[in-house]
Motif scaffolding. Sequence first.
Motif, PDB file in Angstrom:
ATOM      1  N   LYS A  82       0.842  -1.199   0.000  1.00 42.17           N
ATOM      2  CA  LYS A  82       0.000   0.000   0.000  1.00 42.17           C
ATOM      3  C   LYS A  82       0.874   1.245   0.000  1.00 42.17           C
ATOM      4  O   LYS A  82       0.651   2.192  -0.778  1.00 42.17           O
ATOM      5  N   GLU A  86       1.101   4.126  -2.939  1.00 44.26           N
ATOM      6  CA  GLU A  86       0.747   5.518  -2.655  1.00 44.26           C
ATOM      7  C   GLU A  86       1.899   6.456  -3.001  1.00 44.26           C
ATOM      8  O   GLU A  86       1.711   7.473  -3.676  1.00 44.26           O
ATOM      9  N   PRO A 135      -0.332  12.756  -0.710  1.00 44.51           N
ATOM     10  CA  PRO A 135      -1.256  11.801  -0.083  1.00 44.51           C
ATOM     11  C   PRO A 135      -2.575  12.453   0.330  1.00 44.51           C
ATOM     12  O   PRO A 135      -3.634  11.827   0.249  1.00 44.51           O
ATOM     13  N   LYS A 136      -2.502  13.732   0.744  1.00 42.65           N
ATOM     14  CA  LYS A 136      -3.734  14.442   1.100  1.00 42.65           C
ATOM     15  C   LYS A 136      -4.623  14.618  -0.128  1.00 42.65           C
ATOM     16  O   LYS A 136      -5.852  14.516  -0.038  1.00 42.65           O
ATOM     17  N   ARG A 167      -6.446  11.436  -0.497  1.00 44.31           N
ATOM     18  CA  ARG A 167      -7.514  11.295   0.511  1.00 44.31           C
ATOM     19  C   ARG A 167      -8.712  12.170   0.150  1.00 44.31           C
ATOM     20  O   ARG A 167      -9.870  11.741   0.273  1.00 44.31           O
ATOM     21  N   PHE A 194     -10.603  10.514  -2.644  1.00 40.21           N
ATOM     22  CA  PHE A 194     -11.394   9.366  -2.208  1.00 40.21           C
ATOM     23  C   PHE A 194     -12.660   9.803  -1.472  1.00 40.21           C
ATOM     24  O   PHE A 194     -13.718   9.165  -1.593  1.00 40.21           O
ATOM     25  N   GLU A 195     -12.563  10.878  -0.716  1.00 38.65           N
ATOM     26  CA  GLU A 195     -13.752  11.393  -0.019  1.00 38.65           C
ATOM     27  C   GLU A 195     -14.788  11.892  -1.022  1.00 38.65           C
ATOM     28  O   GLU A 195     -15.974  11.564  -0.934  1.00 38.65           O
ATOM     29  N   LEU A 242      -6.165   1.579  -3.607  1.00 38.40           N
ATOM     30  CA  LEU A 242      -5.894   2.551  -2.540  1.00 38.40           C
ATOM     31  C   LEU A 242      -7.193   3.088  -1.944  1.00 38.40           C
ATOM     32  O   LEU A 242      -7.269   3.353  -0.733  1.00 38.40           O
ATOM     33  N   TYR A 243      -8.222   3.223  -2.769  1.00 36.61           N
ATOM     34  CA  TYR A 243      -9.541   3.642  -2.260  1.00 36.61           C
ATOM     35  C   TYR A 243     -10.099   2.588  -1.301  1.00 36.61           C
ATOM     36  O   TYR A 243     -10.699   2.919  -0.272  1.00 36.61           O
ATOM     37  N   TYR A 261      -8.335   0.629   0.603  1.00 33.96           N
ATOM     38  CA  TYR A 261      -7.621   0.830   1.867  1.00 33.96           C
ATOM     39  C   TYR A 261      -8.210   2.013   2.634  1.00 33.96           C
ATOM     40  O   TYR A 261      -8.316   1.981   3.863  1.00 33.96           O
ATOM     41  N   HIS A 262      -8.586   3.063   1.909  1.00 32.29           N
ATOM     42  CA  HIS A 262      -9.117   4.273   2.536  1.00 32.29           C
ATOM     43  C   HIS A 262     -10.460   4.007   3.215  1.00 32.29           C
ATOM     44  O   HIS A 262     -10.773   4.630   4.242  1.00 32.29           O
ATOM     45  N   THR A 263     -11.237   3.094   2.671  1.00 32.42           N
ATOM     46  CA  THR A 263     -12.608   2.889   3.156  1.00 32.42           C
ATOM     47  C   THR A 263     -12.792   1.596   3.952  1.00 32.42           C
ATOM     48  O   THR A 263     -13.884   1.343   4.468  1.00 32.42           O
TER      49      THR A 263
END
Length: 282
Positions: free
Chosen positions: A8, A12, A23-24, A27, A30-31, A238-239, A241-243
């Motif tokens: 991961k 990234e 990375p921000k 994020r 993804f939001e 990666l999404y 992982y984010h969720t």
Amino acid sequence: MYIDTHTKEAMEQSICSYLCVTPKDLRDLFEVAGNEAQQDKFIDGDKLNEIFNSFIKEHLSDKPIDEVLFFHLSRRLNTAEDCNVGNNLFDLLSTDNAMSLFLKEHDVEFAVSDKHLNLIYKGKEVSLEDTNQEHIPYLRWRLGHNANRIDFCFNGFLLKDLLYRNSYARELYDVPEFIGVLATFLKRRNIGTDFFENSKYYCFEYCVPLQKIMFDDNEKLGTEQKRLYLLNQILNRLYEYHTSDIRYMFDHDNPIIRLADSDTMDEKYFVTKEKITWDMLG
């Protein structure tokens, strides 16, 4: 260059560097993507991909991605432990190598007939005409008897991060599917047991020119389309992982990549290999 798909963190860092984002930024993406793709209690995958593709095109680098990491799972005979070439099945069964020698020692050979292979057992050709007989449809398919449905290809996965949680990785721990079916069809269980006892299970890593590979679910993509599709698939992972909680993540959506049916994975693309034990398989 290639995108590092080992972990991961590597994905990234690699994709942020390539797209010149932080990375921000990911994020935030993804939001927004999650909110816009939300449909009642599920995510609209098409909408998600549309948003990801727009982000990729907006930040796409002028430097082309021209290579891809290729992770191949294989149980290899100990007599071939120094060989890092990846043969397609046609060549593996029809030329002199550790696999064909092992099968010959168990009374099995394969004869080339035009573009397919005939099964020879104890010196006699075995008919594969009765497609109602168990295992014959599979053997006809793998040996090239169905001209419109051939599968000799050398394949692997795009992502390494969760590969050992993949159900396919667990299935392959035993013996190659072809060897298992062949042993059962010939009623020679010892072919399977001898193969298992005289082999080790590995993950082979190659770094391959992007133009040589095909995505199994999008095999007609051109080179530029492959580049965009690859980046999209990494953003999708990666999404996830984010969720998601990593404890409950598996590897169901790891893109399968392959070479053309007649192509061989040359040793010059070999990077390394890792021995896989049962304890490593989630």
